[in-house]
Design a protein around this motif. Sequence first.
Motif, PDB file in Angstrom:
ATOM      1  N   PHE A 278      44.485  31.323   3.992  1.00 29.54           N
ATOM      2  CA  PHE A 278      44.675  31.818   2.587  1.00 29.54           C
ATOM      3  C   PHE A 278      44.050  33.249   2.667  1.00 29.54           C
ATOM      4  O   PHE A 278      44.614  34.285   2.244  1.00 29.54           O
ATOM      5  CB  PHE A 278      44.654  31.099   1.488  1.00 29.54           C
ATOM      6  CG  PHE A 278      45.159  31.615   0.114  1.00 29.54           C
ATOM      7  CD1 PHE A 278      46.517  31.970   0.017  1.00 29.54           C
ATOM      8  CD2 PHE A 278      44.275  32.427  -0.811  1.00 29.54           C
ATOM      9  CE1 PHE A 278      47.155  32.157  -1.309  1.00 29.54           C
ATOM     10  CE2 PHE A 278      44.738  33.049  -1.793  1.00 29.54           C
ATOM     11  CZ  PHE A 278      46.128  33.066  -2.272  1.00 29.54           C
ATOM     12  N   ARG A 279      42.671  33.129   2.662  1.00 31.78           N
ATOM     13  CA  ARG A 279      41.780  34.215   2.639  1.00 31.78           C
ATOM     14  C   ARG A 279      42.085  35.310   3.589  1.00 31.78           C
ATOM     15  O   ARG A 279      42.222  36.559   3.481  1.00 31.78           O
ATOM     16  CB  ARG A 279      40.348  33.880   2.687  1.00 31.78           C
ATOM     17  CG  ARG A 279      39.859  33.270   1.482  1.00 31.78           C
ATOM     18  CD  ARG A 279      38.405  32.978   1.288  1.00 31.78           C
ATOM     19  NE  ARG A 279      38.279  32.468  -0.155  1.00 31.78           N
ATOM     20  CZ  ARG A 279      36.954  31.940  -0.107  1.00 31.78           C
ATOM     21  NH1 ARG A 279      35.895  32.119   0.546  1.00 31.78           N
ATOM     22  NH2 ARG A 279      36.598  31.768  -1.491  1.00 31.78           N
ATOM     23  N   ASN A 280      42.561  35.274   4.831  1.00 33.90           N
ATOM     24  CA  ASN A 280      42.903  35.831   5.926  1.00 33.90           C
ATOM     25  C   ASN A 280      44.133  36.582   5.438  1.00 33.90           C
ATOM     26  O   ASN A 280      44.527  37.671   5.626  1.00 33.90           O
ATOM     27  CB  ASN A 280      43.010  35.197   7.188  1.00 33.90           C
ATOM     28  CG  ASN A 280      43.431  36.069   8.207  1.00 33.90           C
ATOM     29  OD1 ASN A 280      42.806  36.907   8.589  1.00 33.90           O
ATOM     30  ND2 ASN A 280      44.355  35.851   9.078  1.00 33.90           N
ATOM     31  N   TYR A 281      45.324  35.568   5.012  1.00 30.83           N
ATOM     32  CA  TYR A 281      46.429  36.505   4.697  1.00 30.83           C
ATOM     33  C   TYR A 281      46.312  37.285   3.560  1.00 30.83           C
ATOM     34  O   TYR A 281      47.252  38.305   3.713  1.00 30.83           O
ATOM     35  CB  TYR A 281      47.357  35.074   4.264  1.00 30.83           C
ATOM     36  CG  TYR A 281      48.933  35.577   4.121  1.00 30.83           C
ATOM     37  CD1 TYR A 281      49.943  35.688   5.080  1.00 30.83           C
ATOM     38  CD2 TYR A 281      49.464  35.319   2.805  1.00 30.83           C
ATOM     39  CE1 TYR A 281      50.924  36.173   4.644  1.00 30.83           C
ATOM     40  CE2 TYR A 281      50.718  35.838   2.301  1.00 30.83           C
ATOM     41  CZ  TYR A 281      51.524  36.037   3.351  1.00 30.83           C
ATOM     42  OH  TYR A 281      52.860  36.565   3.258  1.00 30.83           O
ATOM     43  N   VAL A 282      45.656  37.045   2.517  1.00 31.79           N
ATOM     44  CA  VAL A 282      45.589  37.913   1.408  1.00 31.79           C
ATOM     45  C   VAL A 282      44.891  39.279   1.723  1.00 31.79           C
ATOM     46  O   VAL A 282      45.215  40.305   1.285  1.00 31.79           O
ATOM     47  CB  VAL A 282      44.984  37.390   0.330  1.00 31.79           C
ATOM     48  CG1 VAL A 282      45.663  36.142  -0.396  1.00 31.79           C
ATOM     49  CG2 VAL A 282      43.362  37.114   0.437  1.00 31.79           C
ATOM     50  N   ALA A 283      44.142  39.232   2.856  1.00 27.47           N
ATOM     51  CA  ALA A 283      43.434  40.388   2.855  1.00 27.47           C
ATOM     52  C   ALA A 283      44.412  41.335   4.165  1.00 27.47           C
ATOM     53  O   ALA A 283      43.833  42.428   4.151  1.00 27.47           O
ATOM     54  CB  ALA A 283      42.108  40.050   3.774  1.00 27.47           C
ATOM     55  N   HIS A 284      45.306  40.776   4.665  1.00 27.19           N
ATOM     56  CA  HIS A 284      46.173  41.352   5.455  1.00 27.19           C
ATOM     57  C   HIS A 284      47.626  41.863   4.945  1.00 27.19           C
ATOM     58  O   HIS A 284      48.399  42.269   5.690  1.00 27.19           O
ATOM     59  CB  HIS A 284      46.293  40.875   6.668  1.00 27.19           C
ATOM     60  CG  HIS A 284      44.930  41.037   7.478  1.00 27.19           C
ATOM     61  ND1 HIS A 284      44.080  39.799   7.429  1.00 27.19           N
ATOM     62  CD2 HIS A 284      44.391  41.825   8.199  1.00 27.19           C
ATOM     63  CE1 HIS A 284      42.919  39.999   7.836  1.00 27.19           C
ATOM     64  NE2 HIS A 284      42.936  41.275   8.581  1.00 27.19           N
ATOM     65  N   THR A 285      48.007  41.357   3.914  1.00 26.56           N
ATOM     66  CA  THR A 285      49.295  41.573   3.241  1.00 26.56           C
ATOM     67  C   THR A 285      49.579  41.966   1.898  1.00 26.56           C
ATOM     68  O   THR A 285      48.144  42.225   1.209  1.00 26.56           O
ATOM     69  CB  THR A 285      50.163  40.316   3.127  1.00 26.56           C
ATOM     70  OG1 THR A 285      49.503  39.407   2.502  1.00 26.56           O
ATOM     71  CG2 THR A 285      50.352  39.704   4.607  1.00 26.56           C
ATOM     72  N   GLY A 286      50.523  42.401   1.377  1.00 28.07           N
ATOM     73  CA  GLY A 286      50.767  42.935  -0.047  1.00 28.07           C
ATOM     74  C   GLY A 286      51.060  44.552  -0.065  1.00 28.07           C
ATOM     75  O   GLY A 286      51.117  44.929   1.040  1.00 28.07           O
ATOM     76  N   THR A 287      51.728  44.808  -1.049  1.00 27.61           N
ATOM     77  CA  THR A 287      52.066  46.163  -1.391  1.00 27.61           C
ATOM     78  C   THR A 287      51.160  47.279  -1.752  1.00 27.61           C
ATOM     79  O   THR A 287      50.091  47.095  -2.551  1.00 27.61           O
ATOM     80  CB  THR A 287      52.908  46.090  -2.559  1.00 27.61           C
ATOM     81  OG1 THR A 287      54.013  45.115  -2.401  1.00 27.61           O
ATOM     82  CG2 THR A 287      53.522  47.615  -2.668  1.00 27.61           C
ATOM     83  N   PRO A 288      50.755  48.155  -0.823  1.00 27.71           N
ATOM     84  CA  PRO A 288      49.675  49.187  -0.874  1.00 27.71           C
ATOM     85  C   PRO A 288      49.664  49.954  -2.126  1.00 27.71           C
ATOM     86  O   PRO A 288      50.845  50.502  -2.417  1.00 27.71           O
ATOM     87  CB  PRO A 288      50.019  50.132   0.221  1.00 27.71           C
ATOM     88  CG  PRO A 288      50.929  49.539   1.298  1.00 27.71           C
ATOM     89  CD  PRO A 288      51.791  48.596   0.569  1.00 27.71           C
ATOM     90  N   ILE A 289      48.626  49.844  -2.740  1.00 30.68           N
ATOM     91  CA  ILE A 289      48.490  50.520  -4.053  1.00 30.68           C
ATOM     92  C   ILE A 289      48.391  52.423  -3.839  1.00 30.68           C
ATOM     93  O   ILE A 289      49.299  52.960  -4.507  1.00 30.68           O
ATOM     94  CB  ILE A 289      46.985  50.376  -4.896  1.00 30.68           C
ATOM     95  CG1 ILE A 289      47.280  48.795  -5.400  1.00 30.68           C
ATOM     96  CG2 ILE A 289      47.009  51.026  -6.130  1.00 30.68           C
ATOM     97  CD1 ILE A 289      45.941  48.233  -5.598  1.00 30.68           C
ATOM     98  N   GLY A 290      48.104  52.841  -2.710  1.00 31.70           N
ATOM     99  CA  GLY A 290      48.314  54.072  -2.193  1.00 31.70           C
ATOM    100  C   GLY A 290      47.114  55.071  -3.049  1.00 31.70           C
ATOM    101  O   GLY A 290      46.370  54.746  -3.785  1.00 31.70           O
TER     102      GLY A 290
END
Length: 290
Positions: A278-290
Amino acid sequence: MSVIYLDGQFLPKEEAKVSVFDHGLLYGDGVFEGIRAYNGRVFKLEEHVRRLYDSARTIMLEIPMTQAEYCEAVLETCRRNEIRDGYIRAVVTRGVGDLGLDPRKCPKASIFIIAAGISLYPERCYTEGLKVITCATRRNNPTALDPAIKSLNYLNNILAKIEVNRAGAEEGLMLNDQGYVAEATGDNIFVVRDGHVYTPPVAAGILRGITRDTVMDLAHEGEIALTEEFFTLQFVYSADELFLTGSAAEVVPVVSVDDRPIGDGKPGAITAKLMGLFRNYVAHTGTPIG
Ligand code: PXG
Protein backbone atom coordinates in the motif's frame (compact mmCIF):
# COMPACT_ATOMS: atom_id res chain seq x y z
CA MET A 1 -2.77 30.91 5.46
CA SER A 2 -5.37 28.38 4.64
CA VAL A 3 -7.84 29.02 1.85
CA ILE A 4 -11.20 27.25 1.63
CA TYR A 5 -13.25 26.52 -1.48
CA LEU A 6 -16.83 27.59 -0.74
CA ASP A 7 -19.51 27.66 -3.45
CA GLY A 8 -17.20 28.64 -6.28
CA GLN A 9 -15.02 31.04 -4.32
CA PHE A 10 -11.72 30.69 -2.52
CA LEU A 11 -11.95 32.38 0.87
CA PRO A 12 -9.56 32.77 3.82
CA LYS A 13 -10.57 30.29 6.50
CA GLU A 14 -11.89 33.06 8.80
CA GLU A 15 -14.35 34.12 6.10
CA ALA A 16 -15.45 30.63 5.03
CA LYS A 17 -18.76 30.34 6.89
CA VAL A 18 -22.04 28.49 6.41
CA SER A 19 -25.45 29.57 7.65
CA VAL A 20 -27.09 28.34 10.87
CA PHE A 21 -30.06 27.57 8.58
CA ASP A 22 -27.99 25.14 6.50
CA HIS A 23 -29.68 21.73 6.67
CA GLY A 24 -26.25 20.10 6.78
CA LEU A 25 -25.99 21.54 10.28
CA LEU A 26 -29.66 21.42 11.31
CA TYR A 27 -30.27 17.81 10.19
CA GLY A 28 -26.95 16.30 9.09
CA ASP A 29 -28.46 16.50 5.62
CA GLY A 30 -25.47 16.25 3.31
CA VAL A 31 -22.59 14.07 2.15
CA PHE A 32 -18.81 14.16 2.39
CA GLU A 33 -15.49 12.60 1.51
CA GLY A 34 -12.13 12.36 3.26
CA ILE A 35 -9.33 12.19 0.67
CA ARG A 36 -5.53 11.95 0.95
CA ALA A 37 -2.79 13.63 -1.02
CA TYR A 38 0.60 11.91 -1.22
CA ASN A 39 3.72 13.26 -2.79
CA GLY A 40 2.00 15.97 -4.87
CA ARG A 41 -0.86 13.74 -6.05
CA VAL A 42 -4.43 13.23 -4.92
CA PHE A 43 -5.02 9.56 -4.19
CA LYS A 44 -8.02 7.97 -5.96
CA LEU A 45 -9.55 11.39 -6.64
CA GLU A 46 -12.05 10.21 -9.25
CA GLU A 47 -13.15 7.30 -7.05
CA HIS A 48 -13.79 9.62 -4.09
CA VAL A 49 -15.70 12.11 -6.23
CA ARG A 50 -17.69 9.27 -7.77
CA ARG A 51 -18.63 8.04 -4.28
CA LEU A 52 -19.56 11.60 -3.24
CA TYR A 53 -21.90 11.88 -6.22
CA ASP A 54 -23.33 8.39 -5.57
CA SER A 55 -24.07 9.38 -1.95
CA ALA A 56 -25.65 12.64 -3.15
CA ARG A 57 -27.78 10.89 -5.76
CA THR A 58 -29.10 8.48 -3.13
CA ILE A 59 -30.29 11.34 -0.93
CA MET A 60 -31.57 13.27 -4.00
CA LEU A 61 -29.08 16.06 -3.50
CA GLU A 62 -28.09 17.72 -6.74
CA ILE A 63 -24.49 18.92 -6.88
CA PRO A 64 -24.47 21.90 -9.26
CA MET A 65 -21.26 20.98 -11.07
CA THR A 66 -19.91 18.00 -13.02
CA GLN A 67 -17.67 15.37 -11.44
CA ALA A 68 -14.80 16.63 -13.62
CA GLU A 69 -15.35 20.19 -12.37
CA TYR A 70 -15.49 18.88 -8.81
CA CYS A 71 -12.15 17.07 -9.26
CA GLU A 72 -10.64 20.30 -10.59
CA ALA A 73 -11.98 22.26 -7.57
CA VAL A 74 -10.26 19.73 -5.25
CA LEU A 75 -6.96 20.06 -7.13
CA GLU A 76 -7.17 23.88 -7.18
CA THR A 77 -7.83 23.91 -3.41
CA CYS A 78 -4.67 21.84 -2.94
CA ARG A 79 -2.67 24.18 -5.20
CA ARG A 80 -3.80 27.31 -3.38
CA ASN A 81 -2.83 25.74 -0.07
CA GLU A 82 0.43 24.35 -1.44
CA ILE A 83 -0.56 20.89 -0.28
CA ARG A 84 1.68 18.01 -1.40
CA ASP A 85 0.86 15.60 1.43
CA GLY A 86 -2.37 16.21 3.24
CA TYR A 87 -5.96 15.51 4.01
CA ILE A 88 -8.85 16.88 1.97
CA ARG A 89 -12.39 17.17 3.28
CA ALA A 90 -15.02 17.60 0.57
CA VAL A 91 -18.54 18.39 1.79
CA VAL A 92 -21.86 19.01 0.08
CA THR A 93 -24.76 20.11 2.25
CA ARG A 94 -28.44 20.49 1.40
CA GLY A 95 -27.92 24.25 1.78
CA VAL A 96 -29.97 26.96 3.43
CA GLY A 97 -33.62 26.17 4.19
CA ASP A 98 -36.17 26.92 6.85
CA LEU A 99 -36.80 25.28 10.23
CA GLY A 100 -38.47 22.22 8.78
CA LEU A 101 -37.14 18.92 7.47
CA ASP A 102 -38.41 19.43 3.96
CA PRO A 103 -35.39 19.48 1.61
CA ARG A 104 -37.53 21.20 -1.05
CA LYS A 105 -37.11 24.36 1.02
CA CYS A 106 -33.38 24.30 0.25
CA PRO A 107 -32.99 25.61 -3.29
CA LYS A 108 -29.23 25.29 -3.57
CA ALA A 109 -26.67 22.81 -2.25
CA SER A 110 -23.60 24.27 -0.57
CA ILE A 111 -20.17 22.92 -1.51
CA PHE A 112 -16.98 23.33 0.44
CA ILE A 113 -13.52 21.83 0.23
CA ILE A 114 -10.81 22.03 2.89
CA ALA A 115 -7.24 20.97 2.14
CA ALA A 116 -5.05 20.71 5.20
CA GLY A 117 -2.02 19.00 6.63
CA ILE A 118 -2.70 15.76 8.45
CA SER A 119 -1.97 14.56 11.92
CA LEU A 120 -0.76 11.10 11.00
CA TYR A 121 -1.32 8.18 13.36
CA PRO A 122 1.79 7.82 15.53
CA GLU A 123 4.33 5.46 13.98
CA ARG A 124 4.02 3.05 16.94
CA CYS A 125 0.46 2.25 15.79
CA TYR A 126 2.00 0.67 12.69
CA THR A 127 4.96 -1.00 14.38
CA GLU A 128 3.16 -2.23 17.51
CA GLY A 129 -0.46 -2.42 16.34
CA LEU A 130 -3.70 -1.13 17.85
CA LYS A 131 -5.73 -2.40 20.78
CA VAL A 132 -9.42 -2.36 19.93
CA ILE A 133 -12.69 -3.18 21.61
CA THR A 134 -16.06 -4.28 20.29
CA CYS A 135 -18.60 -1.51 20.63
CA ALA A 136 -22.08 -2.15 22.04
CA THR A 137 -23.47 0.38 19.53
CA ARG A 138 -24.49 -1.54 16.40
CA ARG A 139 -23.83 -0.18 12.91
CA ASN A 140 -26.89 1.43 11.34
CA ASN A 141 -29.28 -1.00 9.69
CA PRO A 142 -29.07 -0.36 5.93
CA THR A 143 -32.85 -0.29 5.70
CA ALA A 144 -32.85 2.72 8.04
CA LEU A 145 -29.70 4.57 6.95
CA ASP A 146 -27.33 2.69 4.67
CA PRO A 147 -23.71 2.89 5.89
CA ALA A 148 -22.74 2.87 2.19
CA ILE A 149 -23.93 6.50 2.06
CA LYS A 150 -21.14 8.70 3.35
CA SER A 151 -23.53 11.17 4.91
CA LEU A 152 -23.02 13.99 7.40
CA ASN A 153 -25.02 11.88 9.84
CA TYR A 154 -22.12 10.27 11.72
CA LEU A 155 -23.72 9.96 15.17
CA ASN A 156 -23.77 6.17 14.94
CA ASN A 157 -19.99 6.16 14.54
CA ILE A 158 -19.50 8.91 17.14
CA LEU A 159 -21.49 6.96 19.77
CA ALA A 160 -19.21 4.00 19.08
CA LYS A 161 -16.13 6.22 19.27
CA ILE A 162 -17.24 7.47 22.71
CA GLU A 163 -17.27 3.84 23.85
CA VAL A 164 -13.75 3.41 22.46
CA ASN A 165 -12.54 6.49 24.34
CA ARG A 166 -14.19 5.41 27.59
CA ALA A 167 -12.50 2.01 27.33
CA GLY A 168 -9.09 3.64 26.72
CA ALA A 169 -8.82 1.72 23.45
CA GLU A 170 -7.64 2.99 20.06
CA GLU A 171 -10.45 1.86 17.76
CA GLY A 172 -13.68 -0.07 17.98
CA LEU A 173 -15.24 -2.87 15.98
CA MET A 174 -18.90 -2.46 15.12
CA LEU A 175 -21.27 -5.35 14.48
CA ASN A 176 -24.32 -5.10 12.28
CA ASP A 177 -27.74 -5.59 13.82
CA GLN A 178 -27.54 -9.33 13.12
CA GLY A 179 -24.32 -9.62 15.07
CA TYR A 180 -21.95 -10.05 12.13
CA VAL A 181 -18.76 -7.99 12.14
CA ALA A 182 -19.28 -4.91 9.96
CA GLU A 183 -16.50 -2.33 10.22
CA ALA A 184 -14.65 -0.08 12.65
CA THR A 185 -15.89 3.41 13.60
CA GLY A 186 -14.03 4.98 10.67
CA ASP A 187 -12.22 2.08 8.99
CA ASN A 188 -12.89 -1.24 7.28
CA ILE A 189 -11.85 -4.59 8.81
CA PHE A 190 -9.75 -7.46 7.47
CA VAL A 191 -8.98 -10.78 9.17
CA VAL A 192 -6.15 -13.18 8.23
CA ARG A 193 -6.39 -16.87 8.97
CA ASP A 194 -4.14 -19.62 7.58
CA GLY A 195 -2.71 -17.23 5.00
CA HIS A 196 -6.14 -16.27 3.66
CA VAL A 197 -7.63 -12.77 4.02
CA TYR A 198 -11.31 -12.18 4.82
CA THR A 199 -13.33 -8.99 4.87
CA PRO A 200 -17.08 -8.44 5.35
CA PRO A 201 -19.05 -7.85 2.13
CA VAL A 202 -20.73 -4.50 1.46
CA ALA A 203 -24.01 -6.33 2.17
CA ALA A 204 -22.92 -6.56 5.84
CA GLY A 205 -23.84 -2.86 6.05
CA ILE A 206 -20.54 -1.03 5.68
CA LEU A 207 -18.99 1.86 3.83
CA ARG A 208 -17.32 0.52 0.71
CA GLY A 209 -13.95 2.02 1.59
CA ILE A 210 -11.66 3.19 -1.18
CA THR A 211 -8.70 1.95 0.85
CA ARG A 212 -10.56 -1.38 1.19
CA ASP A 213 -10.95 -1.59 -2.60
CA THR A 214 -7.28 -0.71 -3.05
CA VAL A 215 -6.13 -3.38 -0.57
CA MET A 216 -8.34 -5.96 -2.30
CA ASP A 217 -6.69 -5.09 -5.64
CA LEU A 218 -3.20 -5.21 -4.09
CA ALA A 219 -3.92 -8.60 -2.50
CA HIS A 220 -5.05 -9.89 -5.89
CA GLU A 221 -1.91 -8.61 -7.63
CA GLY A 222 0.27 -9.97 -4.82
CA GLU A 223 -1.41 -13.40 -5.12
CA ILE A 224 -2.76 -13.23 -1.59
CA ALA A 225 -6.09 -15.08 -1.37
CA LEU A 226 -8.92 -12.81 -0.24
CA THR A 227 -12.64 -13.45 0.20
CA GLU A 228 -15.56 -11.24 1.15
CA GLU A 229 -17.43 -13.18 3.79
CA PHE A 230 -19.75 -12.66 6.75
CA PHE A 231 -18.15 -13.59 10.07
CA THR A 232 -18.77 -13.23 13.80
CA LEU A 233 -16.53 -12.12 16.66
CA GLN A 234 -15.52 -15.74 17.28
CA PHE A 235 -13.69 -15.67 13.93
CA VAL A 236 -11.98 -12.40 14.88
CA TYR A 237 -10.84 -13.74 18.27
CA SER A 238 -9.31 -16.80 16.61
CA ALA A 239 -7.64 -14.89 13.76
CA ASP A 240 -3.89 -15.05 13.07
CA GLU A 241 -3.84 -11.38 12.08
CA LEU A 242 -6.20 -8.44 11.94
CA PHE A 243 -5.90 -5.04 10.29
CA LEU A 244 -7.98 -1.96 9.51
CA THR A 245 -8.03 0.21 6.40
CA GLY A 246 -9.10 3.80 5.80
CA SER A 247 -7.96 7.01 4.15
CA ALA A 248 -6.73 8.35 7.49
CA ALA A 249 -5.44 5.07 8.97
CA GLU A 250 -4.11 3.58 5.68
CA VAL A 251 -3.38 -0.09 6.57
CA VAL A 252 -2.94 -0.46 10.33
CA PRO A 253 -2.43 -3.69 12.29
CA VAL A 254 -4.60 -4.68 15.28
CA VAL A 255 -2.98 -6.81 17.98
CA SER A 256 -5.75 -7.22 20.51
CA VAL A 257 -9.55 -7.29 20.53
CA ASP A 258 -11.50 -7.10 23.81
CA ASP A 259 -8.29 -7.98 25.70
CA ARG A 260 -7.71 -11.12 23.61
CA PRO A 261 -4.36 -11.09 21.81
CA ILE A 262 -4.65 -11.67 18.06
CA GLY A 263 -2.25 -14.38 16.87
CA ASP A 264 1.01 -13.93 18.76
CA GLY A 265 0.00 -10.39 19.81
CA LYS A 266 2.25 -8.75 17.22
CA PRO A 267 1.49 -7.36 13.73
CA GLY A 268 1.46 -10.27 11.28
CA ALA A 269 3.43 -11.03 8.12
CA ILE A 270 0.56 -10.70 5.64
CA THR A 271 -0.46 -7.40 7.24
CA ALA A 272 3.14 -6.19 6.91
CA LYS A 273 3.22 -7.26 3.28
CA LEU A 274 -0.02 -5.40 2.47
CA MET A 275 1.19 -2.32 4.40
CA GLY A 276 4.31 -2.31 2.25
CA LEU A 277 2.39 -2.79 -1.00
CA PHE A 278 0.00 0.00 0.00
CA ARG A 279 2.75 2.48 0.92
CA ASN A 280 4.53 1.81 -2.34
CA TYR A 281 1.31 2.14 -4.33
CA VAL A 282 0.23 5.49 -2.80
CA ALA A 283 3.67 6.98 -3.46
CA HIS A 284 3.39 6.23 -7.18
CA THR A 285 -0.24 6.82 -8.15
CA GLY A 286 -2.83 9.57 -7.98
CA THR A 287 -3.87 12.67 -9.89
CA PRO A 288 -1.00 15.19 -10.06
CA ILE A 289 -1.84 18.42 -8.23
CA GLY A 290 0.49 20.29 -10.61
N1 PXG B 1 -15.86 3.03 7.26
C1 PXG B 1 -16.29 4.21 7.73
C2 PXG B 1 -17.49 4.25 8.59
C3 PXG B 1 -15.62 5.38 7.38
O1 PXG B 1 -16.05 6.56 7.84
C4 PXG B 1 -14.03 4.04 6.12
C5 PXG B 1 -14.77 2.92 6.48
C6 PXG B 1 -12.86 3.87 5.22
O2 PXG B 1 -13.15 4.39 3.92
P1 PXG B 1 -12.02 4.95 2.96
O3 PXG B 1 -12.72 5.27 1.70
O4 PXG B 1 -11.45 6.18 3.64
O5 PXG B 1 -11.02 3.87 2.79
C7 PXG B 1 -14.47 5.30 6.57
C8 PXG B 1 -13.77 6.57 6.18
C9 PXG B 1 -11.15 10.40 10.31
C10 PXG B 1 -12.10 10.01 9.25
O6 PXG B 1 -10.98 11.61 10.50
C11 PXG B 1 -12.14 8.74 8.74
C12 PXG B 1 -13.05 8.39 7.76
C13 PXG B 1 -13.94 9.32 7.35
C14 PXG B 1 -13.92 10.57 7.86
C15 PXG B 1 -12.99 10.96 8.82
O7 PXG B 1 -10.57 9.51 10.95
N2 PXG B 1 -13.04 7.09 7.30
